[in-house]
Scaffold this motif. Structure first.
Motif, PDB file in Angstrom:
ATOM      1  N   ASN A  84     -28.277 -46.205  17.128  1.00  0.00           N
ATOM      2  CA  ASN A  84     -28.094 -47.362  16.239  1.00  0.00           C
ATOM      3  C   ASN A  84     -27.014 -48.291  16.781  1.00  0.00           C
ATOM      4  N   ALA A  85     -25.930 -47.715  17.268  1.00  0.00           N
ATOM      5  CA  ALA A  85     -24.833 -48.528  17.804  1.00  0.00           C
ATOM      6  C   ALA A  85     -25.297 -49.306  19.033  1.00  0.00           C
ATOM      7  N   ARG A  86     -26.050 -48.674  19.902  1.00  0.00           N
ATOM      8  CA  ARG A  86     -26.569 -49.372  21.090  1.00  0.00           C
ATOM      9  C   ARG A  86     -27.473 -50.532  20.677  1.00  0.00           C
ATOM     10  N   GLN A  87     -28.294 -50.263  19.688  1.00  0.00           N
ATOM     11  CA  GLN A  87     -29.235 -51.282  19.213  1.00  0.00           C
ATOM     12  C   GLN A  87     -28.486 -52.502  18.666  1.00  0.00           C
ATOM     13  N   ARG A  88     -27.336 -52.284  18.044  1.00  0.00           N
ATOM     14  CA  ARG A  88     -26.531 -53.386  17.484  1.00  0.00           C
ATOM     15  C   ARG A  88     -25.541 -53.957  18.502  1.00  0.00           C
ATOM     16  N   GLY A  89     -25.544 -53.402  19.694  1.00  0.00           N
ATOM     17  CA  GLY A  89     -24.620 -53.896  20.718  1.00  0.00           C
ATOM     18  C   GLY A  89     -23.209 -53.363  20.580  1.00  0.00           C
ATOM     19  N   GLU A  90     -23.014 -52.332  19.784  1.00  0.00           N
ATOM     20  CA  GLU A  90     -21.698 -51.702  19.587  1.00  0.00           C
ATOM     21  C   GLU A  90     -21.543 -50.574  20.609  1.00  0.00           C
ATOM     22  N   LEU A  91     -21.355 -50.958  21.869  1.00  0.00           N
ATOM     23  CA  LEU A  91     -21.344 -49.971  22.944  1.00  0.00           C
ATOM     24  C   LEU A  91     -20.144 -49.033  22.885  1.00  0.00           C
ATOM     25  N   ASP A  92     -19.028 -49.504  22.352  1.00  0.00           N
ATOM     26  CA  ASP A  92     -17.860 -48.621  22.213  1.00  0.00           C
ATOM     27  C   ASP A  92     -18.139 -47.507  21.211  1.00  0.00           C
ATOM     28  N   VAL A  93     -18.808 -47.842  20.120  1.00  0.00           N
ATOM     29  CA  VAL A  93     -19.160 -46.837  19.111  1.00  0.00           C
ATOM     30  C   VAL A  93     -20.160 -45.845  19.703  1.00  0.00           C
ATOM     31  N   ALA A  94     -21.138 -46.357  20.450  1.00  0.00           N
ATOM     32  CA  ALA A  94     -22.127 -45.482  21.083  1.00  0.00           C
ATOM     33  C   ALA A  94     -21.445 -44.511  22.043  1.00  0.00           C
ATOM     34  N   ARG A  95     -20.491 -45.011  22.803  1.00  0.00           N
ATOM     35  CA  ARG A  95     -19.779 -44.147  23.763  1.00  0.00           C
ATOM     36  C   ARG A  95     -18.998 -43.048  23.041  1.00  0.00           C
ATOM     37  N   VAL A  96     -18.317 -43.401  21.955  1.00  0.00           N
ATOM     38  CA  VAL A  96     -17.552 -42.408  21.196  1.00  0.00           C
ATOM     39  C   VAL A  96     -18.495 -41.352  20.617  1.00  0.00           C
ATOM     40  N   ALA A  97     -19.655 -41.788  20.110  1.00  0.00           N
ATOM     41  CA  ALA A  97     -20.633 -40.839  19.561  1.00  0.00           C
ATOM     42  C   ALA A  97     -21.160 -39.922  20.666  1.00  0.00           C
ATOM     43  N   ASP A  98     -21.448 -40.503  21.824  1.00  0.00           N
ATOM     44  CA  ASP A  98     -21.924 -39.699  22.951  1.00  0.00           C
ATOM     45  C   ASP A  98     -20.885 -38.674  23.374  1.00  0.00           C
ATOM     46  N   LEU A  99     -19.641 -39.089  23.513  1.00  0.00           N
ATOM     47  CA  LEU A  99     -18.578 -38.165  23.932  1.00  0.00           C
ATOM     48  C   LEU A  99     -18.387 -37.038  22.919  1.00  0.00           C
ATOM     49  N   ARG A 100     -18.498 -37.367  21.641  1.00  0.00           N
ATOM     50  CA  ARG A 100     -18.393 -36.334  20.602  1.00  0.00           C
ATOM     51  C   ARG A 100     -19.576 -35.366  20.720  1.00  0.00           C
ATOM     52  N   LEU A 101     -20.762 -35.904  20.994  1.00  0.00           N
ATOM     53  CA  LEU A 101     -21.942 -35.073  21.174  1.00  0.00           C
ATOM     54  C   LEU A 101     -21.739 -34.087  22.315  1.00  0.00           C
ATOM     55  N   TYR A 102     -21.224 -34.579  23.432  1.00  0.00           N
ATOM     56  CA  TYR A 102     -21.013 -33.712  24.585  1.00  0.00           C
ATOM     57  C   TYR A 102     -19.954 -32.652  24.295  1.00  0.00           C
ATOM     58  N   GLU A 103     -19.064 -32.943  23.374  1.00  0.00           N
ATOM     59  CA  GLU A 103     -18.027 -31.993  22.986  1.00  0.00           C
ATOM     60  C   GLU A 103     -18.611 -30.847  22.153  1.00  0.00           C
ATOM     61  N   ILE A 104     -19.605 -31.147  21.314  1.00  0.00           N
ATOM     62  CA  ILE A 104     -20.126 -30.110  20.405  1.00  0.00           C
ATOM     63  C   ILE A 104     -21.363 -29.385  20.934  1.00  0.00           C
ATOM     64  N   LEU A 105     -22.029 -29.922  21.949  1.00  0.00           N
ATOM     65  CA  LEU A 105     -23.255 -29.291  22.439  1.00  0.00           C
ATOM     66  C   LEU A 105     -23.051 -27.908  23.079  1.00  0.00           C
ATOM     67  N   PRO A 106     -22.026 -27.696  23.884  1.00  0.00           N
ATOM     68  CA  PRO A 106     -21.896 -26.370  24.508  1.00  0.00           C
ATOM     69  C   PRO A 106     -21.720 -25.270  23.469  1.00  0.00           C
ATOM     70  N   SER A 107     -22.371 -24.138  23.715  1.00  0.00           N
ATOM     71  CA  SER A 107     -22.260 -23.014  22.783  1.00  0.00           C
ATOM     72  C   SER A 107     -21.023 -22.169  23.068  1.00  0.00           C
ATOM     73  N   GLU A 108     -20.388 -22.399  24.211  1.00  0.00           N
ATOM     74  CA  GLU A 108     -19.197 -21.635  24.579  1.00  0.00           C
ATOM     75  C   GLU A 108     -18.001 -22.064  23.722  1.00  0.00           C
ATOM     76  N   LYS A 109     -16.982 -21.225  23.699  1.00  0.00           N
ATOM     77  CA  LYS A 109     -15.794 -21.482  22.880  1.00  0.00           C
ATOM     78  C   LYS A 109     -15.082 -22.761  23.341  1.00  0.00           C
ATOM     79  N   PRO A 110     -14.846 -23.710  22.415  1.00  0.00           N
ATOM     80  CA  PRO A 110     -14.129 -24.941  22.779  1.00  0.00           C
ATOM     81  C   PRO A 110     -12.780 -24.629  23.420  1.00  0.00           C
ATOM     82  N   GLY A 111     -12.477 -25.370  24.480  1.00  0.00           N
ATOM     83  CA  GLY A 111     -11.232 -25.161  25.203  1.00  0.00           C
ATOM     84  C   GLY A 111     -11.365 -24.196  26.360  1.00  0.00           C
ATOM     85  N   SER A 112     -12.455 -23.450  26.378  1.00  0.00           N
ATOM     86  CA  SER A 112     -12.647 -22.493  27.472  1.00  0.00           C
ATOM     87  C   SER A 112     -13.154 -23.218  28.719  1.00  0.00           C
TER      88      SER A 112
END
Length: 162
Positions: free
Chosen positions: A28-56
């Motif tokens: 949605n953010a990309r569609q509205r041209g809010e690329l900074d919001v899209a980037r933050v959402a993507d980075l958060r996604l990459y943070e939660i996708l791994p099943s391994e323990k965060p910080g490891s």
């Protein structure tokens, strides 16, 4: 100045743990041209996708993989997977894969340059190694730091002291 809609989206992203929801926010953010919001959402996604323990170490490796795959998928408009990297991890594990890509290769990997070009140096395997110095010897850490410095990334030298 941040638009109110973008500000609300950023607050939602901060605590969101739903991959599908984060992908939708980014789209949605990309569609509205809010690329900074899209980037933050993507980075958060990459943070939660791994099943391994965060910080490891393993979590950081998979976060890097998800980031490059996700970025390439968004850019190309079709699912992109790092097949050879995933296969190597399945064969020898995350640690040996990272070691091989940092010191086993005479030059940086294509993934290294792709992440640098996309302003994600903190997600390179070199940066992952520097965040987990207990897993690597001095030569490996020095090589990782040198590679990052060679592309203009500042490196905290305090971790390289013996």
């Amino acid at each position: 100045m941040i638009k109110p809609v973008a500000e609300r989206a950023l607050k939602v992203i901060e605590s969101c743990v739903d991959p599908k929801g984060l992908r939708q926010i980014a789209a949605n953010a990309r569609q509205r041209g809010e690329l900074d919001v899209a980037r933050v959402a993507d980075l958060r996604l990459y943070e939660i996708l791994p099943s391994e323990k965060p910080g490891s170490f393993e979590h950081d490796v998979w976060r890097s993989i998800h980031a490059l795959e996700g970025t390439l998928t968004n850019e190309r408009g079709k699912t992109t997977r790092l097949g050879r990297t995933r296969q190597k991890i399945a064969r020898v594990g995350e640690l040996e894969t990272v070691k091989d890509l940092i010191i086993g290769a005479k030059k940086p990997s294509e993934g290294f340059f792709m992440l640098i070009e996309r302003q994600m140096p903190e997600l390179t395997f070199e940066a992952v190694a520097l965040r987990h110095p207990d897993k690597f010897d001095f030569t490996m850490l020095d090589s990782a730091a040198g590679r990052l410095r060679s592309v203009g990334v500042e490196v905290d030298v305090s971790i390289l002291k013996c």
